[in-house]
Scaffold this active site. Structure first.
Site, mmCIF file in Angstrom:
data_model
loop_
_atom_site.group_PDB
_atom_site.id
_atom_site.type_symbol
_atom_site.label_atom_id
_atom_site.label_comp_id
_atom_site.label_asym_id
_atom_site.label_seq_id
_atom_site.Cartn_x
_atom_site.Cartn_y
_atom_site.Cartn_z
ATOM 1 N N LEU C 236 0.729 -1.639 -0.032
ATOM 2 C CA LEU C 236 0.063 0.135 0.128
ATOM 3 C C LEU C 236 0.822 1.063 -0.087
ATOM 4 C CD1 LEU C 236 -3.063 0.776 -0.380
ATOM 5 C CD2 LEU C 236 -3.403 1.392 2.440
ATOM 6 N N ASP C 237 0.309 1.996 -0.815
ATOM 7 C CA ASP C 237 1.197 3.606 -0.633
ATOM 8 C C ASP C 237 2.778 3.638 -1.299
ATOM 9 O OD1 ASP C 237 -1.120 4.886 -0.482
ATOM 10 O OD2 ASP C 237 -1.227 4.734 1.734
#
Lengths: 292, 292, 292, 292
Positions: C236-237
């Site tokens: 994520l991210d």
């Protein structure tokens, strides 16, 4: 501090904006006057123009414990501040300013303003959008704001402006925003809303006047393109500057790219200028502004 | 207004920087105290942190007509401000601050500071440059500033720091600037000059810790590279942030390009932070700063 | 040159994006292949990563005089480029890409994208907006774009994602844009649209993870706030960064101000990233991107 | 890729900069010519001005395996490129360009250039600094660069310029940098070093001509201040723009602040422009530049 922290302030806030010839004791006198009537200052910015010998101050205060009526307080200010030869403006956040937006056919600025308004970034009422074209009716509709069209041609301008002004007056308009309104306002219009009309226009280095500025900028090969927000004056595009922004461009940018980048700069700059006005951060001083 | 306009002010200016729990009447009380002793406020910035209930203010005033001695005025402030539980700092522009710059081998920051000093941008005295290496002697020489070397190795750090501190004390140092000084200061050193040491370090999004940050930034393909200036605390690189700046980068930038761009960001950010400190614009509040 | 100048090009343009291990003669071979079939190169950008020994190029060409069918030309590329171990992607401007936008309740990014689309800044089709909430139906309506809601709770995520994926596939989706979509996509979803999902998230220096990043940034007193657009990956991210932008902030900015400034950065950064993808300017290379 | 990665390239790199009327096959022809003689292209940027029908390209290549002499290669280019009506310039990184810097009394630009040169940011030789005043002798001394003074008054300008030009010619000067040189060069001088003189001047929006531009900008209340680097032409300050940069300013900035901020913009912009010239990134095209 910015106005949303006011959520922590029970009740409303007031803003006092003053300018006058500089002299000793001004800050103490103003602060004392607020303190005497129960108002706590939340923040203040002050500027002295030593060359011009002028004093400028913005005071934001908790107005919830004001121990006299607002009208009485205004009278008091009028009486007590007269000896300082002071220009002043008092506003209260719970008395929302009313802005009317003038548009033509370009939709980027109007959209940006309406979206920011809905997101709570612009603390005001927008009772009306005025246009010389019907094209942006759908934008107004989608935000639930009335839209009135006053077509303008060579013959009817004075007459149409009179109707527009009557409407603005009737609505108790505090600020007129020219969001890419492509008609030149008459001196009469500008005088009636002096220091209450914000305009946005393209900017580049060097600046180009006349038609097709982006074509000129392209031909000249500028490396920065931007926008300037200013108060409208009779001398077109020469009014006191509120805010400016630019972005880089290059040989790789076509005229259409310059237009696109210019739109972004116009959106950002106009929104910042309107917001500063709504928050009573701007004092006009001759051809210049103090923007606290 | 900025400090060069003081040229228009006959005599010297003073700056009073205060912080305390918020309460009514603070601005009036402070302004009155200055007015009572003949001092005209040139400019003031004030901020209230409503969440923390804290009040912060910077007042710059014409000190030329102060009608008591500066020492007496300080005593007066001490006595009168005690009831507000106020932290305050008073300085006068004609009592120039003295900064000592610590460097290692990188010359871009020290050059930038010395050049700005000579151009009149940094209103201070620089009595000494300290280093753990002899490399930058020539830079100090070309600006006519003494340069002292304290080589540091695994065994002598505490001892050398003691000598450095003795020297700093002896010189009446107001601010220590770490202009890419590549030694970690001991907690003792930092405590002795608490809130008076400014450091600069690289920054990127995301941030990288440990060795070779530019290599890490390159590997991660960041699109922004920059620098952060902060007060040094025992917790390395975690002190209160004063200023930050970034610039765009791309796949086209090699590691060496990132380093070059980083140098520019470091120069700009460090100079701004030092200038803000010298102009008494900064109040440290917990892990944060108020920079007026 | 940017794609609007294509107005001057009679007929359509094509874009060929390639990456492969570096070796001599690649540029000549590619240029020759286009020339051999009547296509004039309008612009090209090329980058060699000397460390990794990789070659990257983007070629935009006038496709109007292509003397064989597009399918034949693709076959030709496949055959001729195989010996270079080349990853390549060919697209034609008149075969518009189709993007599907996923939103939750925040409207600033979706509005910005739809407005830019209408203004002609994003050269694509937007056949659908997907959401896990009904809130932004009116935005989709005002731009005349279908809006489908797939509510997601603890139990139905896999099932709902399957339906979403079926819909995306059915629509021939080239790019999925997460315009502040507040659900974490499953690895399955991300794998199915690998390198074809763009996400936007807040950024600051230092970066804050977890809940309420703006509160953390406020508490830490950061002086810059911004946004990062990246391709979504299972981590994520942490996907390859496409673009980043920041703006200055100060003690004067409340958390709400930081959120407001963050919104502006998100709008600008996401729009630039989507535009770069649509113009076939981006090559993903490991954790990094080349953005021509 | 930028030139420091060349460290990975064994031997030297060459740069070929070309412009000509657009036609098919140019890129293939150029790339083939390099490939035919053993040279691998490291990076290339290409631009077509569709309006003007012009083609521009920059090719950087590994010149270490060039299988003929450089002079023969130049002859070959001359012969083979003549049919394209092509302007071209070939340079090799190991044949360093020689720049002469002209200064008067301001030291910020000259310091910045010399420091960047020492840090390896400007890949060139600086055999001489010329001035009309003796004031900056010490700056030249501290960097070990010869400094020659040619005082200029009403009567001797033509004569002194002749001496300067003789010196420039003798030194084999590739580029003249006007680092705040406060004398207007004669058309003769400019013509002799046409497209090889870079100048820097202040910029603001609107632009102000004539004396004391910062005073005018202050009076007008501009919100941005900056600098423009351009090639010098007979029409003063109107030459092709290479780079521009601005920074924000406000009512809080005195004239002296504007001058200070302007200095920073001048340093940054001039350094970027000189660097772009040294890296053979600039093609002048009429009143414009292509800066790859």
């Amino acid at each position: 501090m910015s106005n949303k922290e006011e959520d922590s302030v029970t009740g409303s806030t007031g803003t006092l904006l003053v300018s006058c010839p500089d002299r000793k004791g001004l800050i103490a006198a103003l602060a004392q006057m607020l303190a005497d009537h129960g108002m706590n200052i939340i923040d203040t910015q002050q500027h002295t123009d030593l060359t011009a010998g002028m004093f400028f101050q913005r005071l934001r205060f908790d107005a919830s414990e004001l121990d006299i009526s607002r009208d009485d307080f205004k009278d008091l200010l009028r009486i007590k501040l007269s000896r300082f030869d002071m220009d002043w403006r008092l506003s209260f956040r719970d008395e929302k300013k009313r802005i009317v937006i003038l548009v033509s056919k370009f939709e980027h600025c109007i959209y940006d303003l309406l979206l920011r308004h809905r997101l709570g970034e612009l603390d005001c009422e927008i009772p009306l959008i005025l246009s010389n074209h019907p094209d942006l009716q759908h934008v107004a509709d989608s935000f639930g704001i009335p839209y009135r069209v006053f077509p303008i041609d060579r013959t009817n301008k004075a007459e149409q402006e009179e109707k527009q002004l009557a409407l603005l007056d009737e609505l108790g308009t505090d600020l007129v925003v020219l969001a890419r309104y492509m008609q030149v306002l008459s001196p009469t219009f500008i005088e009636r809303y002096r220091e209450r009309i914000i305009n946005i226009h393209h900017s580049s280095l060097p600046a180009f006047v006349g038609a097709r500025p982006y074509h000129q900028a392209y031909e000249r090969g500028v490396k920065l393109i931007g926008a300037t927000a200013h108060y409208a004056t009779a001398d077109l595009d020469q009014g006191p500057i509120i805010d400016q922004e630019v972005t880089h461009c290059s040989h790789d940018d076509s005229i259409e790219d310059l237009v696109r980048k210019g739109r972004d700069m116009e959106r950002i700059t106009l929104a910042r200028a309107v917001r500063a006005h709504l928050e009573d951060r701007i004092i006009i001083f001759g051809r210049r502004t103090v923007v606290f």
